[in-house]
Design an enzyme around this catalytic site. Structure first.
Site, short mmCIF file in Angstrom:
data_model
loop_
_atom_site.label_atom_id
_atom_site.label_comp_id
_atom_site.label_asym_id
_atom_site.label_seq_id
_atom_site.Cartn_x
_atom_site.Cartn_y
_atom_site.Cartn_z
N GLU A 174 4.76 3.12 -13.10
CA GLU A 174 3.44 2.77 -12.53
C GLU A 174 3.41 3.11 -11.05
OE1 GLU A 174 0.44 1.96 -12.65
OE2 GLU A 174 -0.04 0.29 -13.98
N ASP A 179 -1.17 -4.36 -8.26
CA ASP A 179 -1.97 -5.14 -7.31
C ASP A 179 -2.17 -6.54 -7.89
OD1 ASP A 179 -3.73 -6.10 -5.48
OD2 ASP A 179 -5.28 -4.60 -5.78
P1 IMP Z 1 -4.14 -4.17 -10.89
O1 IMP Z 1 -4.58 -4.30 -12.32
O2 IMP Z 1 -4.96 -4.99 -9.95
O3 IMP Z 1 -2.65 -4.41 -10.69
O4 IMP Z 1 -4.51 -2.69 -10.45
C1 IMP Z 1 -3.67 -1.65 -10.63
C2 IMP Z 1 -4.41 -0.34 -10.46
O5 IMP Z 1 -5.41 -0.38 -9.44
C3 IMP Z 1 -3.41 0.71 -10.03
O6 IMP Z 1 -2.80 1.34 -11.14
C4 IMP Z 1 -4.28 1.65 -9.20
O7 IMP Z 1 -4.88 2.60 -10.04
C5 IMP Z 1 -5.34 0.76 -8.62
N1 IMP Z 1 -5.01 0.34 -7.22
C6 IMP Z 1 -4.67 -0.89 -6.80
N2 IMP Z 1 -4.43 -0.90 -5.47
C7 IMP Z 1 -4.62 0.37 -5.04
C8 IMP Z 1 -4.52 1.01 -3.73
O8 IMP Z 1 -4.18 0.40 -2.69
N3 IMP Z 1 -4.80 2.33 -3.70
C9 IMP Z 1 -5.16 3.05 -4.82
N4 IMP Z 1 -5.27 2.50 -6.03
C10 IMP Z 1 -5.00 1.16 -6.15
#
Ligand code: IMP
Length: 180
Positions: free
Chosen positions: A99, A103
């Site tokens: 991955e 986030d």
């Molecule tokens: P989560 O489900 O909130 O953990 O989001 C994960 C996904 O959000 C990652 O695989 C990225 O595609 C996108 N994402 C989260 N933070 C960033 C960032 O700072 N820059 C670019 N994409 C991000």
């Protein structure tokens, strides 16, 4: 490249390469008696997949998956859609999910549940970047490249509006880029 859009380089190309080699050594040692199947999550993990696979001292096979979280309100419910599924059965395989960034951890926790249901022999995760919120959710990320502050980053696979993935480093954009 992208002249004037970059506010600050947070992780340089050399630092990325050094850390990926460190983790690759660790993974090679952990999988000394098993052949890992790397599952890259498109599109953000392409650079990492390619560098990691070549840094490992063991043979691997590779698969890719593409998922999308619904809009920001819905994504908090962890609803994820598969845009591209794996091309083969992973039952009995030693799966290592690759991955770009964790986030909220919602995408990954959904993905892990989905993959676990396919009965791999083992299931682990490598994430290049981890933001502070990810620590709050019980997502087991075995290999983490860098813990970064809670700010939006681009480069080395990560995009803003599909751009900047091709930057060789991880950076923060200037605020005005978002208001164009
Ligand atoms: P989560 O489900 O909130 O953990 O989001 C994960 C996904 O959000 C990652 O695989 C990225 O595609 C996108 N994402 C989260 N933070 C960033 C960032 O700072 N820059 C670019 N994409 C991000």
């Amino acid at each position: 490249m992208y002249d004037g859009d970059i506010d600050k380089i947070l992780i340089g190309a050399d630092e990325l390469a050094a850390r990926i080699h460190e983790l690759a050594d660790q993974i090679s040692a952990d999988y000394v008696d098993r052949e890992p199947l790397l599952v890259g999550v498109l599109k953000g993990a392409v650079m990492l997949m390619s560098d990691l696979a070549r840094a490992l001292s063991r043979p691997v096979t590779m698969e890719f998956m593409a998922v999308s979280s619904y809009g920001s309100a819905a994504s908090s419910s962890g609803i994820v859609r598969i845009l591209k599924d794996l091309d083969r059965d992973i039952s009995g395989q030693h799966v290592l999910v690759v991955e770009d960034i964790v986030d909220s951890g919602l995408t990954l926790s959904w993905l892990l549940k989905n993959l676990a249901a396919r009965q791999p022999a083992s299931l682990e995760v490598m994430a290049l970047l981890r933001k502070p919120d990810a620590v709050k959710v019980p997502v087991p990320v075995r290999y983490v490249g860098f813990d970064i502050p809670n700010e939006f980053v681009v480069g080395y696979g990560l995009d803003y509006a599909e751009r900047y993935r091709d930057l060789p480093y991880v950076a923060r954009l200037k605020p005005e880029v978002y208001t164009r």
